[in-house]
Enzyme design. Structure first.
Site, mmCIF file in Angstrom:
data_model
loop_
_atom_site.group_PDB
_atom_site.id
_atom_site.type_symbol
_atom_site.label_atom_id
_atom_site.label_comp_id
_atom_site.label_asym_id
_atom_site.label_seq_id
_atom_site.Cartn_x
_atom_site.Cartn_y
_atom_site.Cartn_z
ATOM 1 N N CYS A 7 0.842 -1.204 0.000
ATOM 2 C CA CYS A 7 0.000 0.000 0.000
ATOM 3 C C CYS A 7 0.877 1.253 0.000
ATOM 4 O O CYS A 7 2.094 1.173 -0.062
ATOM 5 C CB CYS A 7 -0.894 0.002 1.228
HETATM 6 N N1 GLN Z 1 -0.959 -6.590 4.453
HETATM 7 C C1 GLN Z 1 -1.799 -5.438 4.586
HETATM 8 C C2 GLN Z 1 -3.197 -5.658 4.071
HETATM 9 O O1 GLN Z 1 -3.494 -6.615 3.433
HETATM 10 C C3 GLN Z 1 -1.175 -4.255 3.917
HETATM 11 C C4 GLN Z 1 -1.169 -4.447 2.443
HETATM 12 C C5 GLN Z 1 -0.180 -3.636 1.727
HETATM 13 O O2 GLN Z 1 0.652 -2.904 2.280
HETATM 14 N N2 GLN Z 1 -0.246 -3.786 0.448
HETATM 15 O O3 GLN Z 1 -4.005 -4.810 4.303
#
Ligand code: GLN
Length: 264
Positions: A7
């Site tokens: 993210c």
């Molecule tokens: N693992 C976390 C989620 O699924 C953050 C995902 C990410 O950073 N892409 O929300």
């Protein structure tokens, strides 16, 4: 083959600005990073699984959160709201769900309780088995009331319990990052927290950058504009910032050797 996805997140402290100016308008805004991020690692392409923004209304110690499990670019309501809402303290994120984790409003950052807003950019390797030992150190009710069954929600519960015990936000996110690296070394752990007056952030295997000056600080996964004033935060470091100060030190990785309290 499942991919790791990452993210993007952002925190701001400074003179009050509207959310559109902070999150939507810049040339490489969080909005643009939702569909055209520049630095996705491990196979992610876009951040379309949701987004969230938290902000502190003028004089308030408790933030308001807006979270949706839809792409930021499709939410016309948020775009309209963002031009009207002004705040001097904001934390926001766009989400690309890690494979196997639910897509829901409650799985989108910012997570929060009371005056805190929290975001995690990355993934815990070996989830969930790798976290069993650390999770055992939390009160059962914290586990039963996780906002979502995701690695990020558990990380927030771990950070929150340290805050409740009186730790500073920097100590809490630094220690949790170190502890998780001890259990799950291949994790990506960019943690970000604010209470509206201080920002703390870790870098573990993903990018973070900071721009400070004129009584404002902006901490982001990626620079939101081409200004030369952005300073990259080195990997495995802990940033703490206020409107007027920025401090970057290595994450105290020895904290990871602390064994969580075992249940009787
Ligand atoms: N693992 C976390 C989620 O699924 C953050 C995902 C990410 O950073 N892409 O929300």
């Amino acid at each position: 083959m499942p991919t790791e996805q990452v993210c993007r997140h952002l925190a701001y402290l400074g003179p009050p600005r509207d959310l559109a100016t902070l999150l939507l308008a810049p040339s490489h805004s969080l909005l643009r990073q939702s569909y055209a991020p520049a630095d996705m690692r491990g196979g992610g392409t876009i951040n379309a699984d949701g987004f969230g923004a938290g902000w502190y209304p003028d004089g308030a110690v408790t933030p308001i959160r807006y979270r949706r499990a839809i792409p930021l670019w499709t939410d016309a309501t948020f775009a309209a709201l963002a031009t009207e809402v002004r705040s001097g303290a904001v934390l926001a994120a766009v989400r690309s769900a890690t494979v196997g984790m639910p897509i829901a409003d409650t799985a989108c950052a910012p997570f929060g309780t009371g005056r805190w807003l929290f975001s995690h950019n990355g993934r815990v390797a070996g989830w969930p088995d790798s976290m069993a030992t650390l999770a055992r150190g939390l009160p059962i009710t914290d586990l039963l009331t996780l906002e979502a069954s995701t690695d990020s929600a558990l990380l927030w519960a771990l950070v929150r319990s340290r805050l409740a015990a009186g730790e500073s936000p920097g100590c809490a996110v630094g220690t949790v990052a170190a502890q998780v690296l001890g259990c799950a070394p291949a994790s990506r752990l960019n943690l970000l927290i604010t209470d509206g007056t201080v920002i703390a952030a870790t870098t573990v295997d993903h990018a973070l950058t900071v721009r400070a000056g004129n009584g404002a600080v902006l901490v982001c996964s990626e620079p939101t504009d081409p200004s030369p004033d952005w300073e990259p935060v080195p990997d495995r470091h802990l940033l703490t910032a206020t409107r007027f100060t920025v401090d970057v030190v290595p994450i105290p990785l020895t904290a990871g050797v602390t064994t969580p309290t075992e249940e009787p």
